[in-house]
Write a protein that holds these residues in place. Structure first.
Motif, PDB file in Angstrom:
ATOM      1  N   ARG A 179     -69.236  48.274  47.968  1.00 60.64           N
ATOM      2  CA  ARG A 179     -70.057  47.673  48.846  1.00 60.64           C
ATOM      3  C   ARG A 179     -71.557  47.386  48.384  1.00 60.64           C
ATOM      4  NH1 ARG A 179     -70.696  51.382  53.905  1.00 60.64           N
ATOM      5  NH2 ARG A 179     -68.694  51.243  53.826  1.00 60.64           N
ATOM      6  N   VAL A 180     -71.826  46.305  48.754  1.00 63.73           N
ATOM      7  CA  VAL A 180     -73.140  45.377  48.082  1.00 63.73           C
ATOM      8  C   VAL A 180     -74.242  46.087  49.125  1.00 63.73           C
ATOM      9  CG1 VAL A 180     -74.404  43.311  47.826  1.00 63.73           C
ATOM     10  CG2 VAL A 180     -71.772  43.375  47.500  1.00 63.73           C
ATOM     11  N   ALA A 212     -79.163  43.284  49.882  1.00 60.86           N
ATOM     12  CA  ALA A 212     -78.558  41.911  49.012  1.00 60.86           C
ATOM     13  C   ALA A 212     -77.609  41.136  50.063  1.00 60.86           C
ATOM     14  CB  ALA A 212     -77.870  42.634  47.980  1.00 60.86           C
ATOM     15  N   ARG A 213     -76.921  41.976  50.994  1.00 59.66           N
ATOM     16  CA  ARG A 213     -76.119  41.226  51.849  1.00 59.66           C
ATOM     17  C   ARG A 213     -76.829  40.872  53.235  1.00 59.66           C
ATOM     18  NH1 ARG A 213     -74.063  46.614  52.500  1.00 59.66           N
ATOM     19  NH2 ARG A 213     -73.973  47.173  55.001  1.00 59.66           N
ATOM     20  N   LEU A 218     -67.885  37.455  49.337  1.00 59.39           N
ATOM     21  CA  LEU A 218     -67.969  38.492  48.724  1.00 59.39           C
ATOM     22  C   LEU A 218     -67.252  38.242  47.330  1.00 59.39           C
ATOM     23  CD1 LEU A 218     -67.600  41.664  51.324  1.00 59.39           C
ATOM     24  CD2 LEU A 218     -69.648  40.964  49.988  1.00 59.39           C
ATOM     25  N   TRP A 236     -69.133  38.450  43.667  1.00 61.70           N
ATOM     26  CA  TRP A 236     -68.457  39.427  42.376  1.00 61.70           C
ATOM     27  C   TRP A 236     -68.363  38.505  41.381  1.00 61.70           C
ATOM     28  CZ3 TRP A 236     -68.908  44.411  41.510  1.00 61.70           C
ATOM     29  CH2 TRP A 236     -69.014  45.349  42.292  1.00 61.70           C
ATOM     30  N   ARG A 280     -73.142  44.617  39.565  1.00 65.25           N
ATOM     31  CA  ARG A 280     -73.073  44.548  41.063  1.00 65.25           C
ATOM     32  C   ARG A 280     -73.737  43.548  41.560  1.00 65.25           C
ATOM     33  NH1 ARG A 280     -70.901  48.532  44.681  1.00 65.25           N
ATOM     34  NH2 ARG A 280     -70.896  49.824  42.897  1.00 65.25           N
ATOM     35  N   PRO A 281     -73.257  42.763  42.590  1.00 66.53           N
ATOM     36  CA  PRO A 281     -73.880  41.430  43.242  1.00 66.53           C
ATOM     37  C   PRO A 281     -75.189  41.944  43.680  1.00 66.53           C
ATOM     38  CG  PRO A 281     -71.790  41.584  43.695  1.00 66.53           C
ATOM     39  CD  PRO A 281     -71.924  42.864  43.036  1.00 66.53           C
ATOM     40  N   VAL A 311     -75.479  36.762  45.900  1.00 69.25           N
ATOM     41  CA  VAL A 311     -75.031  36.702  47.433  1.00 69.25           C
ATOM     42  C   VAL A 311     -75.296  35.080  48.072  1.00 69.25           C
ATOM     43  CG1 VAL A 311     -74.988  37.361  49.774  1.00 69.25           C
ATOM     44  CG2 VAL A 311     -74.471  39.053  47.864  1.00 69.25           C
TER      45      VAL A 311
END
Length: 509
Positions: A450-451, A455-456, A477, A481, A491-492, A497
């Motif tokens: 999970r981001v 960030a999301r 998503l 990535w 990780r993003p 994002v």
């Protein structure tokens, strides 16, 4: 013994099934029948075999001859069974060694003069014979090159029936004849085009690299002359080279399509059907023999639909199922053929019927309702399966006339793509997925992947506003990535994002 048997191969899609060809003689009125679910072209083999044997100085027995193609429940299509039927029939009459023909797979069509004509699909047929444990296969000389691409099996090319008969112990003179070559087009490697030729489209080039790195589908929109086609045709050149197994898959499909395969090509294929193409031309099919369509021929490569809005709505919606499953099933009466279809889709379209809507220095003459109607020619479910939607603007005259070449060449771009895919492969090790575009969204939303919430946040807001569906959310998503893989991040983050959200729907954070 009045019964002899040999082997042939029946193809359903790219899958080959060994068929036992049995010939039996009985003391009844002379006759020649083929049973075992043959199609019309196979039923006509009786006359071709009779004339080919006569003109090769090989006598068929003057008794009732029954040829059975087993298993009888499996549909058999095409003229590729001619040689096996002739060999089994001659062996039943004692003209050939029954033991020799029983150990050999025979493929090929017979001419009335005894020449062997090449047939489509020899490459997957020889593969099936090798997997079944056979050591020898006889093919027409015109199919020799593609048959020899299969390892661990002896390939014997023959130009005439008499040559095959001599190999099996017949006492006849070999008829001299030039090999008959396959009439289909020659499968040649596509010319590689370099990204360095693209001037003034840095954002579009970067989007193309992102698409290649993650296996994402791409929609390019913009006025005529903006470079959409130029960009799309350079995607195969930045994709990773095909492995030997993948190249054999691609070559097998080309063989089924009737192309003459001479060598393996490691460059991913590019298929670009015209916008007038029918559903059958895209999906595949045929009235007598099922052939792969453009979707299958693009397997392991790129399917490019130029002027996508001009394709029929039905043809475009036929893409939805193979985009999700990676295969296409063609169903005909009594026959189901499954073709692989794991490709990257690139669509290019104008923003309006005249093409000038939003173009700098050009006047659009289309009414607003025509512009809206044109934009909706791509259905919502199809657009939802596209990961990247990018507007491409025309390049200014100053940049177009500049002598400076782009710093991003295809070679450099391919190196970045390969490195990013290696990171993705390491992350998805132990799963059936290798590219980010293949990973289910539910997996990306699990706690270990999970981001971070901050960030999301822009992505969550777009979902809450209804600007994105949940499928679109998952595709952003996947894009994030891929951005992280290209940037070497574990990780993003918010930046990845945000850029992924912009590429998906043009939204900024």
């Amino acid at each position: 013994m009045t019964t002899a048997r040999t082997w042939a191969v029946a193809l359903t899609g790219v899958d080959g099934h060994l068929v036992e060809v049995e010939a039996d003689l009985s003391n009844q009125t002379p006759d020649f029948k083929i049973i075992g679910l043959p199609d019309k072209s196979l039923a006509e083999a009786v006359q071709r075999v009779h004339n080919a044997c006569k003109n090769s100085s090989l006598d068929l027995p003057r008794r009732r001859l029954t040829v059975n193609l087993s298993p009888a429940s499996l549909p058999k299509q095409g003229s590729g069974f001619d040689l096996s039927i002739a060999v089994a029939s001659l062996a039943a009459g004692g003209a050939l060694s029954q033991r020799s023909v029983a150990r050999t797979v025979h493929l090929g069509e017979l001419g009335l003069d005894g020449r062997l004509r090449p047939v489509p699909g020899v490459l997957p047929a020889v593969f099936a014979a090798a997997r079944a444990g056979f050591e020898t296969v006889i093919v027409p000389s015109g199919n020799e090159a593609e048959a020899r691409l299969v390892p661990d099996i002896e390939v014997r090319p023959a130009a005439t029936l008499s040559q095959v008969a001599v190999w099996h112990g017949a006492d006849v003179e070999v008829m001299e004849s030039d090999p008959v070559m396959l009439a289909g087009p020659l499968s040649e490697p596509i010319d590689e085009l370099d990204l360095a030729d693209v001037a003034g489209q840095e954002d579009a080039v970067e989007a193309l690299i992102v698409a290649a790195a993650g296996g994402h589908h791409l929609l390019l929109s913009g006025p005529p002359g903006a470079g959409k086609t130029m960009l799309a045709r350079r995607l195969p050149g930045i994709l990773p080279r095909l492995t030997e197994d993948e190249a054999l898959e691609v070559a097998s499909i080309r063989s089924l399509a009737g192309e003459a395969v001479r060598r393996l090509d490691s460059t991913p294929p590019l298929e670009s059907p015209h916008h007038s193409a029918s559903v059958a031309a895209l999906v595949g099919g045929g009235s007598r023999v099922v052939r792969p369509g453009a979707i299958s021929r693009a397997h392991r490569g790129v399917l490019f639909l130029d002027e996508a809005a001009e394709f029929s709505r039905v043809a475009l919606d036929a893409l939805r199922q193979p985009l999700e499953s990676g295969s296409i099933e063609v169903i005909r009466s009594g026959l189901t053929a499954l073709f692989p279809a794991r490709f990257q889709l690139i669509m290019a379209m104008n923003p309006c019927p005249c093409g000038n809507y939003g173009a700098r220095g050009s006047e659009c003459v289309c009414p607003s309702i025509a512009i809206r109607r044109y934009a909706t020619r791509l259905s919502g479910p199809l657009r939802d399966r596209v990961d990247i939607e990018l507007h491409v603007a025309r390049v200014s005259a100053v940049r177009a006339m500049s002598a400076d070449r782009s710093a991003m060449t295809s070679e450099r771009a391919r190196a970045r793509v390969v490195e990013a895919r290696e990171r993705a492969c390491a992350r998805w090790q132990g799963t059936p997925w290798r590219r980010n575009a293949e990973v289910p969204g539910a997996r990306l939303r699990q706690p270990d992947l999970r981001v971070a919430a901050d960030a999301r946040a822009p992505l969550d807001r777009a979902l809450e506003r209804g600007a994105l569906t949940l499928r679109g959310y998952d595709r952003v998503l996947r894009l994030a990535w891929t951005m992280a893989d290209l940037g070497g991040a574990d990780r993003p983050g918010r930046d990845e994002v945000g850029r992924a959200l912009f590429l998906k729907r043009g939204y900024t954070s």
